[in-house]
Design a protein around this motif. Structure first.
Motif, short mmCIF file in Angstrom:
data_model
loop_
_atom_site.label_atom_id
_atom_site.label_comp_id
_atom_site.label_asym_id
_atom_site.label_seq_id
_atom_site.Cartn_x
_atom_site.Cartn_y
_atom_site.Cartn_z
N ARG A 88 -21.17 -14.56 10.28
CA ARG A 88 -19.88 -14.95 9.73
C ARG A 88 -19.99 -16.35 9.13
O ARG A 88 -20.52 -17.26 9.76
N LEU A 89 -19.52 -16.51 7.90
CA LEU A 89 -19.55 -17.81 7.28
C LEU A 89 -18.46 -18.71 7.86
O LEU A 89 -17.50 -18.24 8.46
N SER A 90 -18.58 -20.01 7.64
CA SER A 90 -17.61 -20.97 8.13
C SER A 90 -16.22 -20.70 7.58
O SER A 90 -16.05 -20.24 6.44
N ALA A 91 -15.21 -20.98 8.36
CA ALA A 91 -13.83 -20.77 7.92
C ALA A 91 -13.48 -21.68 6.74
O ALA A 91 -12.48 -21.46 6.05
N ASN A 92 -14.30 -22.70 6.52
CA ASN A 92 -14.05 -23.58 5.37
C ASN A 92 -14.36 -22.88 4.05
O ASN A 92 -13.92 -23.31 2.99
N ASN A 93 -15.16 -21.80 4.12
CA ASN A 93 -15.49 -21.05 2.91
C ASN A 93 -14.38 -20.05 2.63
O ASN A 93 -14.41 -18.93 3.10
N ILE A 94 -13.36 -20.48 1.94
CA ILE A 94 -12.16 -19.67 1.70
C ILE A 94 -12.04 -19.39 0.21
O ILE A 94 -12.10 -20.28 -0.62
N CYS A 95 -11.87 -18.10 -0.13
CA CYS A 95 -11.59 -17.72 -1.51
C CYS A 95 -10.09 -17.88 -1.75
O CYS A 95 -9.28 -17.40 -0.96
N GLN A 96 -9.73 -18.55 -2.80
CA GLN A 96 -8.33 -18.75 -3.15
C GLN A 96 -7.81 -17.53 -3.91
O GLN A 96 -8.45 -17.02 -4.81
N CYS A 97 -6.62 -17.05 -3.52
CA CYS A 97 -6.03 -15.86 -4.12
C CYS A 97 -4.74 -16.22 -4.82
O CYS A 97 -3.86 -16.86 -4.22
N LEU A 98 -4.61 -15.83 -6.07
CA LEU A 98 -3.41 -16.08 -6.85
C LEU A 98 -2.81 -14.74 -7.23
O LEU A 98 -3.43 -13.94 -7.93
N GLU A 99 -1.59 -14.48 -6.74
CA GLU A 99 -0.94 -13.22 -7.03
C GLU A 99 -0.27 -13.28 -8.39
O GLU A 99 0.43 -14.23 -8.71
N MET A 100 -0.48 -12.23 -9.19
CA MET A 100 0.04 -12.18 -10.55
C MET A 100 1.33 -11.36 -10.57
O MET A 100 1.59 -10.56 -9.66
N PRO A 101 2.17 -11.55 -11.62
CA PRO A 101 3.47 -10.85 -11.68
C PRO A 101 3.33 -9.33 -11.61
O PRO A 101 4.22 -8.65 -11.10
N ASP A 102 2.23 -8.77 -12.14
CA ASP A 102 2.07 -7.32 -12.13
C ASP A 102 1.48 -6.79 -10.83
O ASP A 102 1.19 -5.60 -10.70
N GLY A 103 1.30 -7.67 -9.85
CA GLY A 103 0.78 -7.26 -8.56
C GLY A 103 -0.72 -7.41 -8.41
O GLY A 103 -1.26 -7.26 -7.31
#
Length: 236
Positions: free
Chosen positions: A16-31
């Motif tokens: 398991r990688l470190s919790a600091n390695n987080i992918c940022q997620c951006l939700e778009m209007p179309d889902g």
């Protein structure tokens, strides 16, 4: 649009990688989702990516290769950024599942030297292929007609090395190079030389056998004549 951090299960060599390695997620209007995993020093494509991902940024990581079915669950993926990694090989089928959706593919600033149609799998995307050490040879020339990438993408395949280094091929776009030179010519010449040498050796063997056969028959005929003459002498 709303923005929130979105943690994706990331695995590297089974750990398991470190919790600091987080992918940022951006939700778009179309889902759909825009997922950013840039600069996390990932050595493989993270597992658990949502099949709602429309844009995926994996740039500035440490990816060396893409295994088969790396993105097969991302059937909505429209844009994929793999730039500034260490990719030197793309396994056959690594983009499987993206043929109907992917429109933009960034493979710039990697270590790719060849374009394998089996790896691209019929992608019709516009690809950024700049800043790769492309080697322009017969295999590349034969691969080009089978690539379904946006034609403008292929103008960015610049020959860093070539089988025609003394003819100004280095630094030229591959599409221009194949218009003026046949990169398979040297291969065909080599094949022709091998065929000629093979034929020469075959003919030499045949001629040697014929010479041996004639000489052997002459010796047998001489011994037969000597035997007949000896018989006549005894009878006399």
């Amino acid at each position: 649009m709303t923005s929130s951090p979105f943690t994706i299960p990331l695995w590297c060599h089974g750990n398991r990688l470190s919790a600091n390695n987080i992918c940022q997620c951006l939700e778009m209007p179309d889902g759909g989702l825009t997922v950013g995993c840039s600069g996390l020093r990932l050595t493989q494509v993270p597992l658990g990516l949502s099949n709602l991902t429309v844009r995926l940024f994996l740039d500035k990581n440490l990816l060396r290769s893409l295994p088969t079915d790396s993105f097969s669950d991302l059937f909505m993926l429209d844009e994929l950024d793999l730039s500034h990694n260490q990719l030197s090989s793309l396994e056959a089928g690594c983009f499987r599942g993206l043929v109907s959706s992917l429109r933009f593919l960034d493979l710039s600033s990697n270590r790719l030297s060849a374009l394998d149609p089996a790896a691209l799998g019929g992608l019709r995307a516009h690809a950024n292929l700049t800043h790769n050490p492309w080697h322009c040879d017969c295999r590349m020339q034969l691969s080009m007609p089978r690539l379904d990438l946006d034609p403008s993408s292929l103008t960015e395949v610049i020959c860093q090395t070539s089988d025609l280094p003394n003819l100004g091929a280095v630094g030229m776009p591959l599409v221009l190079l194949v218009e003026d030179w046949d990169l398979c010519l040297s291969v065909r010449r080599t094949t022709d030389v091998v065929m000629l040498v093979t034929m020469f050796l075959w003919f030499s063997m045949v001629i040697s056998y014929l010479v041996y056969y004639v000489r052997q028959n002459q010796q047998d005929a001489r011994r037969h004549m000597e035997y007949l003459m000896s018989l006549q002498t005894r009878q006399a």
